[in-house]
Design a protein around this motif. Structure first.
Motif, PDB file in Angstrom:
ATOM      1  N   VAL A 288       0.862  -1.182   0.000  1.00 40.42           N
ATOM      2  CA  VAL A 288       0.000   0.000   0.000  1.00 40.42           C
ATOM      3  C   VAL A 288       0.898   1.232   0.000  1.00 40.42           C
ATOM      4  O   VAL A 288       2.014   1.194   0.541  1.00 40.42           O
ATOM      5  CB  VAL A 288      -0.940   0.028   1.228  1.00 40.42           C
ATOM      6  CG1 VAL A 288      -1.864  -1.171   1.239  1.00 40.42           C
ATOM      7  CG2 VAL A 288      -0.139   0.099   2.526  1.00 40.42           C
ATOM      8  N   PHE A 318      -1.625   4.295  10.228  1.00 43.29           N
ATOM      9  CA  PHE A 318      -2.427   3.361   9.455  1.00 43.29           C
ATOM     10  C   PHE A 318      -3.037   2.314  10.387  1.00 43.29           C
ATOM     11  O   PHE A 318      -2.340   1.392  10.821  1.00 43.29           O
ATOM     12  CB  PHE A 318      -1.555   2.622   8.425  1.00 43.29           C
ATOM     13  CG  PHE A 318      -0.961   3.476   7.355  1.00 43.29           C
ATOM     14  CD1 PHE A 318      -1.505   3.491   6.077  1.00 43.29           C
ATOM     15  CD2 PHE A 318       0.158   4.251   7.600  1.00 43.29           C
ATOM     16  CE1 PHE A 318      -0.955   4.263   5.071  1.00 43.29           C
ATOM     17  CE2 PHE A 318       0.724   5.033   6.606  1.00 43.29           C
ATOM     18  CZ  PHE A 318       0.155   5.040   5.326  1.00 43.29           C
ATOM     19  N   VAL A 320      -4.612  -1.080  11.270  1.00 44.14           N
ATOM     20  CA  VAL A 320      -4.401  -2.351  10.576  1.00 44.14           C
ATOM     21  C   VAL A 320      -5.617  -3.243  10.746  1.00 44.14           C
ATOM     22  O   VAL A 320      -6.137  -3.409  11.864  1.00 44.14           O
ATOM     23  CB  VAL A 320      -3.140  -3.059  11.115  1.00 44.14           C
ATOM     24  CG1 VAL A 320      -2.992  -4.450  10.502  1.00 44.14           C
ATOM     25  CG2 VAL A 320      -1.897  -2.215  10.828  1.00 44.14           C
ATOM     26  N   ASP A 321      -6.078  -3.821   9.641  1.00 42.78           N
ATOM     27  CA  ASP A 321      -7.137  -4.824   9.709  1.00 42.78           C
ATOM     28  C   ASP A 321      -6.576  -6.069  10.405  1.00 42.78           C
ATOM     29  O   ASP A 321      -5.642  -6.695   9.893  1.00 42.78           O
ATOM     30  CB  ASP A 321      -7.609  -5.172   8.296  1.00 42.78           C
ATOM     31  CG  ASP A 321      -8.795  -6.131   8.283  1.00 42.78           C
ATOM     32  OD1 ASP A 321      -8.727  -7.190   8.956  1.00 42.78           O
ATOM     33  OD2 ASP A 321      -9.776  -5.845   7.587  1.00 42.78           O
ATOM     34  N   THR A 324      -6.655  -9.354   8.018  1.00 40.06           N
ATOM     35  CA  THR A 324      -5.850  -9.419   6.794  1.00 40.06           C
ATOM     36  C   THR A 324      -4.454  -8.851   6.946  1.00 40.06           C
ATOM     37  O   THR A 324      -3.590  -9.097   6.111  1.00 40.06           O
ATOM     38  CB  THR A 324      -6.554  -8.665   5.659  1.00 40.06           C
ATOM     39  OG1 THR A 324      -6.592  -7.251   5.978  1.00 40.06           O
ATOM     40  CG2 THR A 324      -7.969  -9.178   5.455  1.00 40.06           C
ATOM     41  N   MET A 326      -3.748  -5.810   6.503  1.00 41.63           N
ATOM     42  CA  MET A 326      -3.597  -4.690   5.578  1.00 41.63           C
ATOM     43  C   MET A 326      -3.821  -3.362   6.311  1.00 41.63           C
ATOM     44  O   MET A 326      -4.814  -3.198   7.030  1.00 41.63           O
ATOM     45  CB  MET A 326      -4.571  -4.816   4.416  1.00 41.63           C
ATOM     46  CG  MET A 326      -4.364  -6.080   3.587  1.00 41.63           C
ATOM     47  SD  MET A 326      -2.693  -6.218   2.860  1.00 41.63           S
ATOM     48  CE  MET A 326      -2.720  -4.856   1.700  1.00 41.63           C
ATOM     49  N   PRO A 327      -2.894  -2.396   6.127  1.00 40.19           N
ATOM     50  CA  PRO A 327      -3.054  -1.084   6.755  1.00 40.19           C
ATOM     51  C   PRO A 327      -3.909  -0.147   5.898  1.00 40.19           C
ATOM     52  O   PRO A 327      -3.917  -0.239   4.671  1.00 40.19           O
ATOM     53  CB  PRO A 327      -1.610  -0.575   6.857  1.00 40.19           C
ATOM     54  CG  PRO A 327      -0.852  -1.311   5.806  1.00 40.19           C
ATOM     55  CD  PRO A 327      -1.587  -2.573   5.501  1.00 40.19           C
ATOM     56  N   ARG A 328      -4.620   0.760   6.575  1.00 42.70           N
ATOM     57  CA  ARG A 328      -5.454   1.759   5.909  1.00 42.70           C
ATOM     58  C   ARG A 328      -5.107   3.128   6.482  1.00 42.70           C
ATOM     59  O   ARG A 328      -5.088   3.312   7.694  1.00 42.70           O
ATOM     60  CB  ARG A 328      -6.931   1.440   6.143  1.00 42.70           C
ATOM     61  CG  ARG A 328      -7.899   2.505   5.659  1.00 42.70           C
ATOM     62  CD  ARG A 328      -9.335   2.102   5.993  1.00 42.70           C
ATOM     63  NE  ARG A 328      -9.503   1.728   7.398  1.00 42.70           N
ATOM     64  CZ  ARG A 328      -9.669   2.609   8.385  1.00 42.70           C
ATOM     65  NH1 ARG A 328      -9.673   3.912   8.131  1.00 42.70           N
ATOM     66  NH2 ARG A 328      -9.831   2.179   9.629  1.00 42.70           N
ATOM     67  N   ARG A 329      -4.827   4.091   5.633  1.00 40.18           N
ATOM     68  CA  ARG A 329      -4.392   5.401   6.097  1.00 40.18           C
ATOM     69  C   ARG A 329      -5.431   6.036   7.008  1.00 40.18           C
ATOM     70  O   ARG A 329      -6.617   6.074   6.706  1.00 40.18           O
ATOM     71  CB  ARG A 329      -4.120   6.337   4.926  1.00 40.18           C
ATOM     72  CG  ARG A 329      -3.558   7.700   5.351  1.00 40.18           C
ATOM     73  CD  ARG A 329      -3.395   8.640   4.170  1.00 40.18           C
ATOM     74  NE  ARG A 329      -2.758   9.886   4.572  1.00 40.18           N
ATOM     75  CZ  ARG A 329      -3.393  10.920   5.130  1.00 40.18           C
ATOM     76  NH1 ARG A 329      -4.706  10.846   5.350  1.00 40.18           N
ATOM     77  NH2 ARG A 329      -2.732  12.016   5.464  1.00 40.18           N
ATOM     78  N   GLY A 330      -4.943   6.538   8.170  1.00 41.31           N
ATOM     79  CA  GLY A 330      -5.826   7.212   9.102  1.00 41.31           C
ATOM     80  C   GLY A 330      -5.651   8.714   9.116  1.00 41.31           C
ATOM     81  O   GLY A 330      -6.614   9.472   9.150  1.00 41.31           O
TER      82      GLY A 330
END
Length: 344
Positions: A288, A318, A320-321, A324, A326-330
């Motif tokens: 990502v 980020f 993290v789920d 999974t 997978m990181p998501r930008r915060g």
């Protein structure tokens, strides 16, 4: 104390003052989201590029990544750490990393290819001088990056019995001890020639170690034996899905607390990589964007990844789920020339 009884945490951010950084930044961590809010800054030493906290959180230590390298200590009081004595020379150049081990602060000195030990007094402050220096020897095939040793990281293993020093210039990891304050090599593990090991992260069960390589975009999986103090390389896994157009320059590496994932940062591609732990191997799940430029360091805290994006001048977080990895930008906090993030 934060709402709901959760402890209010703080982050400490290092930066390169020579590139316009503010020095050390203290930030508040939002307990629910992990968001950072700046509290104050301290310009105590030049280029405090890497930081470490004492176990009780009362003393902060910083390298001064300069030609005449030094380490400094600060009392953590309120929102702005206060100097606790004069900086101490490390008798080495360009210290890039430090950690606490066996009553000493250890520094990895990239420029001089050495590891320095500085004793700690009972109150956590630094002694006036280093007690010993371990000078690495050797070289590697990559010119000009491996013409001499370049110690990039030093840290204790999970058992606390050993200190491991990762050397980019010699393609090796040294397992070390301290005798009368002098670091000495117990064993040296050779990695693939030209790989350029940079940083190492241990699996939470203490039986494996993951070494991110700077000169090739891979992670070397190693078996770790704490009883013997031995590191055995097993395999390499790419951190990118294809061959990069130019030099990739991987930098940071973190293992998840549940032992299911490993994350890395790669500066040349400005990405974070997610790898699944499958026994004694890793499998790349995907990448990502790091939401900035030149991600120099990577840290995990309470299920959130934090990236110090040096060239875009920010620390981005980020969530993290957990299923999974997978990181998501915060969000992000502006910190010019950011180099590392640690938490109390």
């Amino acid at each position: 104390m934060a709402e709901g009884g959760r402890r209010q945490r703080r982050a400490f951010i290092g930066s390169f003052t020579a590139a316009g950084g503010p020095g050390i930044v203290t930030a508040q961590v939002a307990p629910e989201t992990g968001a950072l809010t700046a509290l104050g800054t301290l310009d105590g030493v030049p280029d405090p590029s890497y930081l470490a906290l004492s176990p009780d959180g009362g003393t902060l230590y910083a390298v001064s990544e300069t030609a005449d390298g030094a380490v400094a200590a600060y009392r953590v009081r309120g929102d702005r750490p206060e100097p606790a004595g004069a900086p101490v020379p490390v008798d080495g150049s360009g210290p890039t990393h430090l950690s606490l081990y066996a009553g000493h602060v250890l520094t990895a000195n990239y420029g001089s290819g050495s590891v320095t030990a500085v004793p700690l007094r009972a109150d956590g402050t630094l002694a006036r001088a280093a007690s010993g220096v371990l000078r690495h020897t050797g070289s590697g095939p990559h010119s000009p990056r491996q013409q001499s040793p370049h110690a990039h990281q030093v840290q204790p293993d999970p058992s606390g019995r050993w200190a491991v020093s990762v050397d980019l210039g010699t393609d090796s990891v040294r397992v070390c001890t301290l005798t009368d304050g002098v670091p000495a090599v117990h064993r040296e593990a050779a990695l693939r020639p030209g790989s350029g090991p940079r940083h190492l992260a241990f699996h939470p069960d203490g039986t494996r170690a993951y070494v991110v390589n700077e000169l090739t975009p891979t992670v070397t999986v190693c078996r770790w034996d704490a009883a013997e103090g031995s590191l055995q390389p097993l395999a390499e896994t790419p951190v990118l899905p294809g061959v990069p157009a130019g030099d990739a320059y991987p930098s940071g590496i973190v293992a998840s607390r549940d032992g299911r994932f490993v994350w890395t940062a790669t500066r040349g591609e400005d990405v974070l990589s997610v790898l699944a732990v499958e026994g004694e191997t890793l499998r790349l799940l995907g990448t990502v964007p790091c939401a900035g430029r030149w991600p120099r360091a990577l840290t995990e805290s309470d299920g959130v990844l934090y990236v110090a994006n040096e060239r875009s001048g920010d620390v981005t977080w980020f969530p993290v789920d957990p299923g999974t990895g997978m990181p998501r930008r915060g969000g992000s906090l502006a910190v010019p020339a950011a180099s590392c993030v640690i938490f109390d």
